[in-house]
Enzyme design. Structure first.
Site, mmCIF file in Angstrom:
data_model
loop_
_atom_site.group_PDB
_atom_site.id
_atom_site.type_symbol
_atom_site.label_atom_id
_atom_site.label_comp_id
_atom_site.label_asym_id
_atom_site.label_seq_id
_atom_site.Cartn_x
_atom_site.Cartn_y
_atom_site.Cartn_z
ATOM 1 N N GLU A 81 1.337 -48.379 -13.954
ATOM 2 C CA GLU A 81 0.094 -49.114 -13.711
ATOM 3 C C GLU A 81 -1.120 -48.192 -13.849
ATOM 4 O O GLU A 81 -1.179 -47.119 -13.266
ATOM 5 C CB GLU A 81 0.098 -49.732 -12.307
ATOM 6 C CG GLU A 81 1.224 -50.738 -12.084
ATOM 7 C CD GLU A 81 1.067 -52.024 -12.901
ATOM 8 O OE1 GLU A 81 -0.011 -52.234 -13.490
ATOM 9 O OE2 GLU A 81 2.037 -52.808 -12.948
ATOM 10 N N CYS A 144 1.682 -54.890 -3.860
ATOM 11 C CA CYS A 144 1.773 -53.652 -4.652
ATOM 12 C C CYS A 144 0.394 -53.150 -5.043
ATOM 13 O O CYS A 144 0.075 -51.966 -4.886
ATOM 14 C CB CYS A 144 2.612 -53.873 -5.918
ATOM 15 S SG CYS A 144 4.359 -54.092 -5.557
ATOM 16 N N HIS A 168 5.763 -50.274 -11.638
ATOM 17 C CA HIS A 168 6.490 -51.525 -11.406
ATOM 18 C C HIS A 168 7.824 -51.481 -12.163
ATOM 19 O O HIS A 168 7.850 -51.172 -13.360
ATOM 20 C CB HIS A 168 5.674 -52.725 -11.897
ATOM 21 C CG HIS A 168 4.914 -53.421 -10.815
ATOM 22 N ND1 HIS A 168 3.554 -53.613 -10.858
ATOM 23 C CD2 HIS A 168 5.341 -53.993 -9.639
ATOM 24 C CE1 HIS A 168 3.174 -54.268 -9.759
ATOM 25 N NE2 HIS A 168 4.233 -54.497 -9.004
#
Ligand code: PCA
Length: 201
Positions: A81, A144, A168
């Site tokens: 991410e 998250c 992730h």
């Protein structure tokens, strides 16, 4: 010998209708291993906005590197991410029954932070170990993303040298948990094999 990197590796407990979470399973596999040059600490976080963000916030000063793991069930590959946004917008209750919509995580805080870790090199380390991986530009608006934002915000406001990344993992329908663990091991080894400073060239 060089001082080991203090590395925090986190996963999440199960949530929603599932009774497992691959991120928890990966952390359980990796906490049994030892990595030269790494002092590894692990933690399983609750899928609950407030306790999870509060806990991660208090840890940033104690670590050099932070790798946070969660599952994104619908994504077929591992996603590193790039960004965390200051937004909680849930479509289902968290594990404490909290279901915020259109709420900032922190009032009067920046809209977003980019990761301060070298996400491209991390993704390359995963792909080089043989597993599918891409950069993602959204960690979502559930727990998250909130944990990622809390980590990066704390690092920014306290001007900490800590570097943090959120990864992730896909559903285990796409990739066995043992392969996910190998992929994350490749990231840890990438950290271990670099002399200071590891995360930024
Ligand atoms: N995935 C959720 C929260 C916990 C997890 O493993 C998310 O993507 O926000």
């Amino acid at each position: 010998m060089a001082t080991p990197h203090r590395l925090l590796l986190t996963g999440f407990e199960p949530f929603g209708t599932r009774d497992t979470n691959p991120s928890q399973e990966v952390v359980s596999l990796l906490e049994k291993e030892s990595f030269a040059g790494i002092e590894l600490s692990t933690r399983i976080l609750p899928v609950a906005y407030l306790p999870a963000t509060e806990w991660i916030r208090t840890q940033m000063a104690h670590f050099d590197k932070v790798i946070m793991l969660g599952v994104a069930w619908v994504r077929p590959e591992i996603c590193v991410e790039r960004v965390a946004i200051n937004l909680m917008d849930a479509t289902r209750n968290d594990n404490n029954g909290f279901c915020p919509t259109d709420m900032p995580i922190y009032a009067n805080a920046p809209t977003a932070y980019f990761s301060n870790a070298p996400i491209k090199q991390i993704a390359a380390a995963i792909r080089d170990s043989g597993y599918p991986c891409k950069i993602s530009n959204s960690a979502g608006t559930y727990v998250c993303n909130a944990v990622y934002y809390a980590a990066l915000h704390e690092i920014a406001i306290r001007q900490l040298p800590t570097q943090a990344v959120f990864i992730h993992l896909p559903s285990n329908d796409y990739l066995p948990v043992s392969s996910m663990a190998e992929a994350i091991k490749a990231v840890i080894q990438y950290i271990a094999n670099r002399n200071v400073p590891f995360f930024k060239d």
